[in-house]
Design a protein around this motif. Structure first.
Motif, PDB file in Angstrom:
ATOM      1  N   GLY A  60       0.811  -1.262   0.134  1.00 18.79           N
ATOM      2  CA  GLY A  60      -0.017  -0.079   0.046  1.00 18.79           C
ATOM      3  C   GLY A  60       0.901   1.292  -0.189  1.00 18.79           C
ATOM      4  N   THR A  61       0.219   2.235  -0.527  1.00 21.19           N
ATOM      5  CA  THR A  61       0.959   3.526  -0.539  1.00 21.19           C
ATOM      6  C   THR A  61       0.137   4.657   0.080  1.00 21.19           C
ATOM      7  N   PRO A  62       0.732   5.361   1.108  1.00 17.88           N
ATOM      8  CA  PRO A  62      -0.111   6.550   1.673  1.00 17.88           C
ATOM      9  C   PRO A  62      -0.504   7.402   0.670  1.00 17.88           C
ATOM     10  N   ARG A  63      -1.958   8.087   0.723  1.00 15.61           N
ATOM     11  CA  ARG A  63      -2.529   8.841  -0.036  1.00 15.61           C
ATOM     12  C   ARG A  63      -3.058  10.196   0.366  1.00 15.61           C
ATOM     13  N   PHE A  85      -4.667   5.022   1.984  1.00 11.97           N
ATOM     14  CA  PHE A  85      -3.391   4.611   1.364  1.00 11.97           C
ATOM     15  C   PHE A  85      -4.191   4.185   0.144  1.00 11.97           C
ATOM     16  N   SER A  86      -3.483   3.641  -0.844  1.00 16.76           N
ATOM     17  CA  SER A  86      -3.838   3.117  -2.258  1.00 16.76           C
ATOM     18  C   SER A  86      -3.224   1.808  -2.515  1.00 16.76           C
ATOM     19  N   VAL A  87      -3.951   0.816  -3.246  1.00 16.38           N
ATOM     20  CA  VAL A  87      -3.533  -0.308  -3.822  1.00 16.38           C
ATOM     21  C   VAL A  87      -3.599  -0.517  -5.179  1.00 16.38           C
ATOM     22  N   ASP A  88      -2.580  -1.296  -5.742  1.00 17.29           N
ATOM     23  CA  ASP A  88      -2.683  -1.523  -7.140  1.00 17.29           C
ATOM     24  C   ASP A  88      -4.060  -2.217  -7.589  1.00 17.29           C
ATOM     25  N   GLU A  89      -4.703  -1.745  -8.393  1.00 17.24           N
ATOM     26  CA  GLU A  89      -5.993  -2.155  -8.775  1.00 17.24           C
ATOM     27  C   GLU A  89      -5.984  -3.828  -9.374  1.00 17.24           C
TER      28      GLU A  89
END
Length: 221
Positions: A11-14, A45-49
């Motif tokens: 995950g990447t912070p958003r 955060f975000s994740v790859d679809e």
């Protein structure tokens, strides 16, 4: 019962804004939130679809080893929102599991085998219940419930109470029907049972007649 696989995901912070979320979705990343009983403040955060779709591909409960900013969490994907037009995932909720806190979830029910009532009596199988709601500690989470319908005859059913539920609290009533075998179209269960009784009776008469014939032959000798 099958136990869940553990899927690793990054995950990447958003940022928290509609504009930032639109940009993420354009990059095929899904905005998400991380929360749980031992998480002091929700993490956005975000994740790859594509990685998220791999988790969603199978109708099973899956656990995730989610890493954000170098910190790893054991999570359960609790909820996913989809675009009503494209059906692409647009938001996901990840719940951080705690050994001492029970979690509520829906577990899929998978049917195995072919019922005797279908193969031998031409019956029809119906599955009115495809998920079971449960409350459970993380150590007892299952990926799915397996139901072997092979022994079921026409008129018989498999209920929630027939499942193996060690360590699991079902939130649906134990008498709810998961699978039932109905008679062929145009017949009642009583008609099928009468047919079976007649067949059994005829077979018994034939066996008795064969026994009498054998006794007569033995006497003549």
């Amino acid at each position: 019962m099958a136990y869940p696989e553990l899927v690793k995901i990054e995950g990447t912070p958003r940022e928290l804004s509609k504009k930032a979320n639109r940009e993420l979705r354009a990059q095929k990343r899904v905005p998400a939130v991380l929360y749980g009983p031992e998480v002091k403040e929700n993490i956005h955060f975000s994740v790859d679809e594509l990685e998220l779709e791999k988790i969603l591909r199978k109708a099973q409960t899956k656990l995730q080893e989610l890493t954000i900013d170098g910190k790893t969490y054991k999570t359960l994907l609790k909820r996913t929102e989809f675009d009503p037009i494209t059906d692409r995932p647009i938001h996901a909720d990840f719940y951080v599991l705690s050994d001492n806190h029970k979690v509520t979830l829906r577990v899929p029910i998978r049917i195995n085998g072919t019922a005797r009532g279908v193969t031998e009596g031409g019956g029809r199988m119906f599955q009115p219940m495809k998920f079971l709601r449960i409350r459970v500690l993380p150590e007892f989470i299952v990926a799915e419930f397996d139901v072997d319908v092979t022994p079921l005859k026409i008129g018989q059913s498999f209920h929630v109470g027939d499942l193996e539920l060690d360590g699991i609290t079902p939130l649906d009533a134990l008498n709810r029907t998961i699978v039932t075998i109905r008679p062929p179209k145009g017949k009642l269960v009583s008609d099928v049972l009468d047919d079976e009784e007649e067949t059994t009776s005829e077979e018994g008469d034939e066996e008795a007649a064969e026994g009498e014939e054998g006794a007569e032959e033995a006497t003549e000798e």
